[in-house]
Design a protein around this motif. Structure first.
Motif, PDB file in Angstrom:
ATOM      1  N   GLN A  84       0.649  -1.133   0.061  1.00  0.00           N
ATOM      2  CA  GLN A  84      -0.207   0.091  -0.034  1.00  0.00           C
ATOM      3  C   GLN A  84       0.949   1.230  -0.055  1.00  0.00           C
ATOM      4  OE1 GLN A  84      -3.415   0.296  -0.252  1.00  0.00           O
ATOM      5  NE2 GLN A  84      -3.584  -1.777  -0.697  1.00  0.00           N
ATOM      6  N   ILE A  85       2.132   1.215  -0.266  1.00  0.00           N
ATOM      7  CA  ILE A  85       3.168   2.330  -0.243  1.00  0.00           C
ATOM      8  C   ILE A  85       2.899   2.918  -1.731  1.00  0.00           C
ATOM      9  CG2 ILE A  85       5.306   3.137   0.037  1.00  0.00           C
ATOM     10  CD1 ILE A  85       5.974   1.064   2.132  1.00  0.00           C
TER      11      ILE A  85
ATOM     12  N   MET B  33      10.012   9.952  10.282  1.00  0.00           N
ATOM     13  CA  MET B  33       9.569  10.835   9.354  1.00  0.00           C
ATOM     14  C   MET B  33       7.936  10.854   9.379  1.00  0.00           C
ATOM     15  SD  MET B  33       9.521   9.668   5.397  1.00  0.00           S
ATOM     16  CE  MET B  33       9.097  10.402   4.096  1.00  0.00           C
ATOM     17  N   GLU B  34       7.678  12.128   9.218  1.00  0.00           N
ATOM     18  CA  GLU B  34       6.341  12.518   9.633  1.00  0.00           C
ATOM     19  C   GLU B  34       5.459  12.337   8.011  1.00  0.00           C
ATOM     20  OE1 GLU B  34       4.043  16.780   9.973  1.00  0.00           O
ATOM     21  OE2 GLU B  34       4.709  15.846  11.848  1.00  0.00           O
ATOM     22  N   VAL B  35       4.415  11.445   7.938  1.00  0.00           N
ATOM     23  CA  VAL B  35       3.831  11.133   6.866  1.00  0.00           C
ATOM     24  C   VAL B  35       2.264  11.686   6.696  1.00  0.00           C
ATOM     25  CG1 VAL B  35       5.528   9.409   6.346  1.00  0.00           C
ATOM     26  CG2 VAL B  35       3.380   8.799   7.620  1.00  0.00           C
ATOM     27  N   LYS B  36       1.526  11.524   5.916  1.00  0.00           N
ATOM     28  CA  LYS B  36       0.143  11.414   5.836  1.00  0.00           C
ATOM     29  C   LYS B  36      -0.170  10.234   5.008  1.00  0.00           C
ATOM     30  CE  LYS B  36      -1.147  16.643   5.907  1.00  0.00           C
ATOM     31  NZ  LYS B  36      -1.878  17.231   5.193  1.00  0.00           N
ATOM     32  N   ALA B  37      -1.549   9.781   5.725  1.00  0.00           N
ATOM     33  CA  ALA B  37      -1.827   8.350   5.213  1.00  0.00           C
ATOM     34  C   ALA B  37      -3.199   8.380   4.725  1.00  0.00           C
ATOM     35  CB  ALA B  37      -1.213   7.252   5.846  1.00  0.00           C
ATOM     36  N   PHE B  38      -3.743   7.481   4.081  1.00  0.00           N
ATOM     37  CA  PHE B  38      -5.244   7.303   4.088  1.00  0.00           C
ATOM     38  C   PHE B  38      -5.511   6.000   4.809  1.00  0.00           C
ATOM     39  CE2 PHE B  38      -8.853   5.542   1.738  1.00  0.00           C
ATOM     40  CZ  PHE B  38      -9.628   6.741   1.576  1.00  0.00           C
TER      41      PHE B  38
ATOM     42  N   GLY C 188       4.098   5.747  -8.453  1.00  0.00           N
ATOM     43  CA  GLY C 188       5.476   5.727  -8.398  1.00  0.00           C
ATOM     44  C   GLY C 188       5.724   7.236  -7.544  1.00  0.00           C
ATOM     45  N   ASP C 189       4.777   7.771  -7.589  1.00  0.00           N
ATOM     46  CA  ASP C 189       5.110   9.378  -6.711  1.00  0.00           C
ATOM     47  C   ASP C 189       5.742   9.152  -5.529  1.00  0.00           C
ATOM     48  OD1 ASP C 189       4.239  10.620  -8.996  1.00  0.00           O
ATOM     49  OD2 ASP C 189       2.523  11.427  -8.294  1.00  0.00           O
TER      50      ASP C 189
ATOM     51  N   ASP D 293       8.887  11.486  -4.968  1.00  0.00           N
ATOM     52  CA  ASP D 293       8.578  12.683  -4.600  1.00  0.00           C
ATOM     53  C   ASP D 293       7.402  12.564  -3.281  1.00  0.00           C
ATOM     54  OD1 ASP D 293       8.442  15.257  -3.490  1.00  0.00           O
ATOM     55  OD2 ASP D 293       8.148  16.270  -5.573  1.00  0.00           O
ATOM     56  N   ALA D 294       7.866  11.840  -2.288  1.00  0.00           N
ATOM     57  CA  ALA D 294       6.767  11.666  -1.176  1.00  0.00           C
ATOM     58  C   ALA D 294       6.287  12.944  -0.590  1.00  0.00           C
ATOM     59  CB  ALA D 294       7.485  10.741  -0.175  1.00  0.00           C
ATOM     60  N   ALA D 295       7.268  13.964  -0.477  1.00  0.00           N
ATOM     61  CA  ALA D 295       6.596  15.113  -0.057  1.00  0.00           C
ATOM     62  C   ALA D 295       5.566  15.946  -0.769  1.00  0.00           C
ATOM     63  CB  ALA D 295       8.029  16.178   0.222  1.00  0.00           C
TER      64      ALA D 295
END
Length: 408
Positions: free
Chosen positions: A289-290, A306-311, A334-335, A339-341
């Motif tokens: 799911q990444i 690392m700070e992330v946003k997820a669904f 592939g984003d 470019d995860a940010a």
């Protein structure tokens, strides 16, 4: 040295130093004939060693009782004998009622309805530490007390309120643990291993791994009231362990919604995915799911801290499990790896687009289903023996087995 007196105590005469209640020497003169006759009839007598104060002397001197009128010696003797005949059957561990009669810095004098005096020391008046005696007890209070020591040399019973509160507190936390409810506790201290928390008057251990606050902020918790879950309650071993993290997770689980975007911190990375802390709740971002593209090395995309946003894809509230996804937030496959940010910055818009797309697909699927149903030839179904009238009657020409099957 004067001998023991074999008969009833004599009343004091002017100038005499004899006194059974002051501990003075008792006259060794033989008792009068009347007293001897009484003794012969088997009447109980009080015998005291010369110079030794009796229990009543000690009680009178300790609590400032008035001097005894020794001219009424026979009356006091009969009263003492009557008291000796009363059995109160007090034993250590008994819980008895009592009335507060006197307060002093060392404790409270309690009337328990017995010939013996009873004392509740200040340290035994409450399960809470550092309380003032006057804040807990007042003169005339009727309370329950537990006997923690039988009569001592001064004829006193030692009583406790703290012991009663202690046992009831353990029973209470055991019940709360069985009900799996969230409780409140006040942080007393914090160290590298965790903290001590006061729960229902008891001291509980809060492991560092169960504190849902960053380590550098944990010292600020002292004095604060935290929501907690009970994870170990063992009265026999006096072990009480609580968790702030589980309480925070339970609270968070009630507010999280499937399909929402959440912000969290990557806590650990495993070969199968990453665990993300969402306000005290741990969610799993599985490797599948990444990203839409194949991820060979998770740590090349996500790193601890690392700070992330997820669904939020799914959650099992009864098991405390949350499934997360960043794949659905990608504008292009592939984003996340390039470019995860940018993916996190556009997470809300991507989630809204995802919901819109899902709704369009649902409406389209529903429309197709309606078209299929509307295009069916009912007459053809009748010819196949599958039609059924609205009232449940068998279609015309249908055999009995076919009609029965259709009705079923």
């Amino acid at each position: 040295m004067a001998a023991f007196v074999p008969g009833p105590l004599q009343a004091a005469t002017p100038g005499s130093r004899a006194s059974a209640f002051t501990g003075a020497a008792i006259s060794a003169a033989p008792p009068p004939a009347a007293a001897t006759a009484t003794a012969r009839r088997g009447a109980p007598t009080m015998v005291a060693a010369v110079g030794t104060p009796t229990k009543f002397d000690r009680m009178r001197q300790k609590w400032g009782a008035p001097a005894v009128d020794e001219s009424k010696g026979d009356m006091y003797e009969e009263f003492a004998t009557a008291l000796e005949g009363i059995s109160y059957n007090f034993a250590e561990g008994d819980i008895i009622p009592g009335v507060v009669q006197q307060l002093d810095p060392n404790g409270a004098m309690i009337d328990v309805g017995a010939k013996a005096s009873a004392v509740c020391p200040t340290v035994e008046v409450s399960i809470a530490q550092g309380v003032n005696l006057e804040d807990v007890l007042t003169l005339g209070d009727q309370r329950e007390f537990q006997i923690i020591r039988s009569e001592n040399a001064d004829g006193e019973l030692m009583l406790s309120i703290r012991r009663i509160e202690y046992s009831r507190a353990w029973a209470r936390v055991a019940q709360l643990a069985a009900e799996d409810v969230t409780i409140s506790g006040t942080v007393a201290s914090v160290n590298r291993g965790g903290g001590l928390v006061t729960v229902e008057g008891l001291r509980a251990f809060l492991p560092g791994s169960h504190i849902s606050v960053r380590r550098e902020q944990q010292e600020d918790l002292v004095g604060m009231e935290l929501p907690l879950k009970l994870i170990q309650v063992d009265p026999a071993e006096k072990k009480l362990v609580v968790s702030h993290r589980l309480a925070a997770a339970a609270s968070r689980m009630t507010t999280l919604e499937t399909g929402s975007v959440v912000t969290g911190t990557v806590r650990s990375v495993k070969p199968y995915g990453a665990f993300v802390d969402i306000g005290g709740v741990s969610g799993l971002l599985h490797i599948s799911q990444i990203s839409h593209d194949h991820v060979k090395d998770i740590e090349a995309v996500l790193t601890p801290g690392m700070e992330v946003k997820a669904f939020v894809m799914n959650q099992e509230k009864d098991k405390g499990r949350i499934s997360l996804s960043t794949k659905v937030l990608e504008a292009e496959p592939g984003d996340m790896m390039t470019d995860a940010a940018a993916v996190f910055a556009g997470a809300d818009d991507a989630a809204a687009a995802y919901h819109a797309r899902v709704e369009e697909e649902r409406v389209a699927a529903s429309s197709v289903a309606d078209d299929i149903v509307s295009s069916l030839d009912i007459a053809t179904l009748d010819d196949l023996g599958l039609g059924v009238d609205l009232d449940g009657a068998a279609p015309t020409g249908a055999t009995e087995p076919a009609a029965a099957a259709a009705a079923e």
